[in-house]
Structures are given as structure tokens and as C-alpha cells.
Scaffold this motif. Sequence first.
Motif, mmCIF file in Angstrom:
data_model
loop_
_atom_site.group_PDB
_atom_site.id
_atom_site.type_symbol
_atom_site.label_atom_id
_atom_site.label_comp_id
_atom_site.label_asym_id
_atom_site.label_seq_id
_atom_site.Cartn_x
_atom_site.Cartn_y
_atom_site.Cartn_z
ATOM 1 N N LYS A 650 61.804 -20.851 63.625
ATOM 2 C CA LYS A 650 60.964 -19.673 63.881
ATOM 3 C C LYS A 650 59.483 -19.975 63.688
ATOM 4 N N SER A 659 54.379 -13.637 65.766
ATOM 5 C CA SER A 659 54.683 -12.515 64.877
ATOM 6 C C SER A 659 55.386 -12.991 63.614
ATOM 7 N N TRP A 660 56.328 -13.904 63.752
ATOM 8 C CA TRP A 660 57.052 -14.377 62.576
ATOM 9 C C TRP A 660 56.160 -15.238 61.699
ATOM 10 N N ASN A 663 53.892 -12.865 59.710
ATOM 11 C CA ASN A 663 54.632 -12.227 58.611
ATOM 12 C C ASN A 663 54.874 -13.205 57.468
ATOM 13 N N ASP A 790 67.205 -12.979 55.655
ATOM 14 C CA ASP A 790 65.866 -13.389 56.107
ATOM 15 C C ASP A 790 64.855 -12.364 55.610
ATOM 16 N N SER A 793 61.531 -11.175 58.280
ATOM 17 C CA SER A 793 61.650 -10.490 59.560
ATOM 18 C C SER A 793 60.725 -9.291 59.601
#
Length: 794
Positions: A650, A659-660, A663, A790, A793
Motif C-alpha cells: 500500500k 491516500s494511504w 494516513n 489495518d 485505513s
Amino acid sequence: MADNSHGPANRPHMTANPASSPVLPIAKETPYKSRTTDLSKYREGVLDGRRDAVIEDLGNMVPEVDLHWFFENLLPPLPNGLNIQAVVNQLQECGTITEAGWAGFSMDPKVERRHEHIVFARLAPIFQAIIDTVIKLHPSLQQTFTLLLQPKRLPVSERGRSSKPDNCWVSMEDAENIKKDPSRFYTWYSIASPAEDKRLAESSREERNKNVAQIIYNLQQIMSLDPCRRFTFGKTMQNRHMRVWFACRGYVLTTKPCDFLKDYNRLVHLFIAFAFSSRQGLGWDPTMTCINPQFSPSEPRKRRVYGIEVRNDKGEVKTFKTVRILADYAADSTVSRATRVWLVEDDEGVEHVLKDVWLDTDRHPEHEIRAQMLADVLKECGPEDYATLQKHLLTPYIGGRVYVEGVVDTTDGIMRNGEMPQLSPGSIFILKLEKTLNPLSQSRDPASAGTYTRSLTGTGKGLSKSRKSRMKSQATTTLQSLPVLRHKYHYRIVFIEHGQTLFEEKSLLNVYITLTSILTALYIIHRSGWVHRDISCGNVYFYDKDDPRGILGDLEYARRCESTEAHQLRTGTLDFMASEVILQRWDHLPLPPEDDGGDFPQPSAFAYNPLHDLESCWWLLVYILLHNDDTANVQADPDALILRHNVTMKLFTRRPDTSWRGNFMRNPGIINVQTIGLSSSLAPAVRTVSRMAGRLVRAFTMAEQPYTSVTVGNTILKEMVYDMILPLINEDSPTRAEIRNIHLQTIPRVVVTGEKRKAEEEDAGVGEGLEDEQGPKFKKSRTQTSSITDPFSA
């Protein structure tokens, strides 16, 4: 150079004088283009997937130019005094050309029942008849290249075997060697120009796509595998129609098709141009020669040896012999900088590092950028910081633009008139046509109403004029979509230091030492008003000679902070790029300020700033920890292995989806060995990652707080970043003692269940040896999951 205190006294003079070097122009932020050839689809995929990746890397389109322009501007020139019509007349007299066409082709290839290899093998006697006629008319001419038909044999290279051209042109010498021992001498390095032929016409979508994919991949293979090639040609035939192709580091293009069964002059011209061309005329670089062509795909240490000339700005030339390749993956992308880096030795056997690259013509060469940066450091920061920064930058030995026949080697200069024709939507050739479904069989999407597009086919003529042609394949592109033509110049530079990249360095302590040096260098660079913009594990080095330290390389993208220079495109890997830079927008802005009922104020225009360099440094450590294991404490828990793999995929997909990643960095409080699946012994290093993330997020937030004016002043840099981050990794950090004895090993590649190879690749052994022999292996399946949740997320 401004830094003449380093290196041997007899170093060739570098003429980039900081006082006289031109100032970088003012422009806008450079748009980013990812290389599809960096993705696993190309690097580990099956042959069809690799071909698709090469096409995708070109944007699925290339310019389609007029045949006359191509023959006049790109094709090797004909021998002096040779008249094409005179050759055609002789061929007609001897019966090679009849009233029905070429004697070998009594009917259209598409109606033949025999295999295409047999059908197009008739080109060989036609080619020979043309050569015999030319020699008869001009006895003094010497043939240099010949047509070779080996449609069932795979040419070999240092990377093994992959695809096989239907036919190709090779030198007369190579042709003789291939006859004696094809398994040894039929290589991608001997192929001057590949060709692909199909019986069916281009109106057959499947056959057209296959033929195009094969020629595009063959051109890419030549440019990727052979560093001696500046450009290459290709040819495709489908039924009666022929296209000629061209690939260099600035563009790939094709001609409009011609009927080779009727247009005798075109085929005769093409065959003569290839057969009597010099090696330089077919794309070989006269400033780089292969001095030992022996190699073995099964022996990594047995590789081709090259002699490479490097010229400085005063015209002084030194020649270096390659010892081994250090990096060449960027050359897999056809239209790119094609950076290659070798360990080389000079005439006295002293080792250096040589970089060969194609730079955009609006970019300064690296030794000039370095001189400009150091001049600003001396002015803004003083002699002490100037000396410190010199220690942490690669030291040029000799460097300059590559000259061919007395002029700078450029992608524009390859053309005889030095200018590309103007492109329009009608001059686009779509490489892969998708099947168009009947719109009456589909549900209607109101969002698509009013969309204005233009249908583009392989020939530029619409296939949608009738009900029948609507069922044929076509491609659709917006009128704004045009192939990007890159204007580039060829550049080489040799450096004195040879260090270990952070990809290679396996001592975690040395990684910390390197990062400390790099942050120290960046603090000086940033205070002088510059940013680096291209920090990665491939250009950050641990140098262990004399004073062990980190060294920063690749200044090609460095620029002054106040500059808003823009270039056509910027290519490279996304792994270490700051999330905001990929997005090209601020990602830590507060809510818009309250207003009096009017429109919200516009946020500050996005621009690269020093915090983005620092985020790239943070990604270096994240990458190293996720791609390596502690040799003494290898992670063996199955759930943790799956979690680590998922987190890695990811964060480092090399796709512009951030986006990941965003974050992940914005949640430093939950970054630990349990949430990312690492060994417990790596906990101190993961704490460093977590704390650096927290400090960076606070710095980003404070810098972007004004909303309409984002600036990164010295207060933020010093008090919120460097004073807070350097103590986490420098020699005074208690973490140094905890990680001192940790040695890393590369995590083995995941083997996907059901992974198969095409028959072509199985025969050639492509993909062998990709798995690491150390460490645990596990297979991934669709049903495989981890019991660990996870936490990152969105």
C-alpha cells in the motif's frame, strides 16, 4: 569547479563557474509522470503484461508522421549518387518487379493459407535482388547490413531471452557469426532494426494489436538492453501495408502506412538505406564502444565491457572502462532520462562512478547546478557550511554534454532538419485498440452525455461510417490528448566517490549515519534557498573511506526555492516522493477561514518546499525497514508476514494514489512493530519513524496554517524540524546504541499462487532466480488474510 579542493590534482577542468553560470529560469512546478516500467507488471510479469506496460508507459499513443517526412528526415541517407528510380527500372527489367507487383507475391498475404513466416520469407530474395542491382549499378559500394530471418529463434541478452522478431537487420559480420553459432551470436546487441509481419490487415484488431505490441516491445528492448544505442528503427507489415517505426529517448513514432506491393520505390528506398547505412546511421553511439562483447545470462559477473568517452566543457576527453553496472532500471522506459550508472576505471586503474543520462534541454547539467548551489551556500551560509556541504555531495571528476560529429547529441539533432512536424489529433496513432461495444446493448449513463471525443483508428481514418465498421475496433481519445515529444540532450558525468546506496547498505547503524549526514547537508541547502527534489535510496550513499559519512547525489532536479521553473514532465519513482508533491496540492491545510457570505478565499498555489525534501528522507527509513529483516531476528509469524507485505504494497505501489500514504504519516501514534508487522528487534528504529512523522506533521500543519500564504521559514526549519529530528538519529541519540549491531537482509519476493509464464518465456527461462534464497517464503492467495487489523485505513 568551485570545489577544486577534492580529488586528484590532475582532474580535468570543469568549466561551470558559479559567477558566470546562467541563473535557472523562472517557471512553474513540473508535472509528474510515473514510469510504468517500474511496476511489477513489467519487472516480474509475463511477456504480454510487459508489452502492455511498455505501451502504457508511452501513453498508448505515438505520433503518426508522413512517409515522405520520415524518409527525408530520419531514415539513414542513401549512398551518394544513387537513384531509386534507376534501381526500380533495373528490377523491372530483370523480372523482380512485374506488372502484377513483386514477383514473390502473387496474391495478397491475407488470402494465403500458409504461415506468415513462410509468406514474408519472400522478402529475402527481394532484398537480395535489390542489393545485387545496387552493386551492379555502383560496384564501389560496400554492403554493411543484411536482412536476417530467424522468426523461431529468441535473441539472447544479459537478461536472458524474452521475445523474437520475425526478421531483422544485422551487420554483415554479425550475420556470418550467427550462421556459425546462432545461440552465441544472435543477440539483441547485434540487431540493428527489428521487424514484425502479419498476414491479416490492420482492420483485424487482434492481429493489429499483437503486431504493434511486438514491435513496440522490440524497440524498447533494444533501447533498454544496449547502452550503445541512441535510437533504433523498426518495420511492420500487415497484409499489403508497411509502416516504419523510430524510437529514441525523446519520442517514439510511426509512419502512415504504404502499400509495399505497389509502392516499389518506398520498399527499395528502405532496404537500400538500411543495407548501406553506417552503424551510427542506425543508432549506435560512436562515443561508446563494446570492448568485450562476451557475456553470460547465467553468470551475473560476466557482463559486456564498454569503453565510454566523457568530454568536459573545454573539449577535453577521457575514456573509462566499465567494471560493473550499478543502476540501469530507468533505461527500461523508452522515452525518459534513461539514467545508467556504472562503476568504471580510468587509464590508471582508479575507480570512479560514471552516469549517462538524457536531460531535458531546459535543464542545466548536474555539475553546473552543483556549482550554482555551492556558490549560494558560500554567500548565504559562509565558508564553514560550504566546506561541510562539499563533504556530503558527490565530487565531479569530469563531465559535460556528449558530442557526436562535433555537435551536442540531442533528440532533435537526430533529425536532419532538427524539427518535428506539428502534431494534431489526426496525426495520432493509438497503440492498443480496445474493442468497442455496440452502444445499443449498453445502459445509458447521463454523465457521459455531451462528452465530445474524436475516434482515432490505426490509419487515422474513422471506422465508424457504417453499421459494419462500428463493430470493428477503434480507440477514443479526447482532443486534448497528444503524445509528449521530449527535447533532450545527452550528458555524462564522472564522480570520484563510490559509496553504497541505501538500497544496498545492510548495516542499520550506517543507515543512521547516512541519514544524519543527509539531514545536515539538507539543512545547509535549505538555508541557502535551495531544495533537492529527488531524494531516494538510489541517490543517497554511505561512503566508508577516510571519514565514514553519507553523501547526497543526483542534483538534476535541484533548484532555488524562489524559482517556479516548469518542464514538460518529470519521471521517476514515487516511492520516496512527498505525498503533497504527488498530489500537487497542499494536504495539511486548515479549514478555510470564515468569510462574510462571499466565496471562500483561494489557498496558496502549491509549490515544492524544504519540508518535502524532509518527508522524502523519512520515506527512506520507512522503505528500508519494510523491505528488510533483522538477520539475527527474522520475522516468522505468518500473520505478521502478511501484514508487513500488505503495508508495503500500500505504501510503495509506485502508483500516484497517496491516500494511504498520507494516513500513515498522519498517524504516528500507532506506528509500531505490531501495526506494520516487523520484528521486535526493529522497535527502536520504528520509534524513530513514528517520532519523525509526528514532528513533520506538526511542521506541515504550522507552515500551512496561514492558508492563503504557505511559507517554510528558518524558524520552522530549525526549531520544529532539524532541532527536533536530528537528535533522533545523530551520534548523541540513545537509539544508536540499540540499533548498532543490527544487520539487515532483503525480504524475499512474495510468490503468488498460480503465477505462470508464457511458453515463450518458459523455453527461455525468463524469471528464473528472482526469489531470494534467504528468509521465509510464503504464498499469497485470494483467501489469505491476516488476523491483525489495518489501523491506517481511511
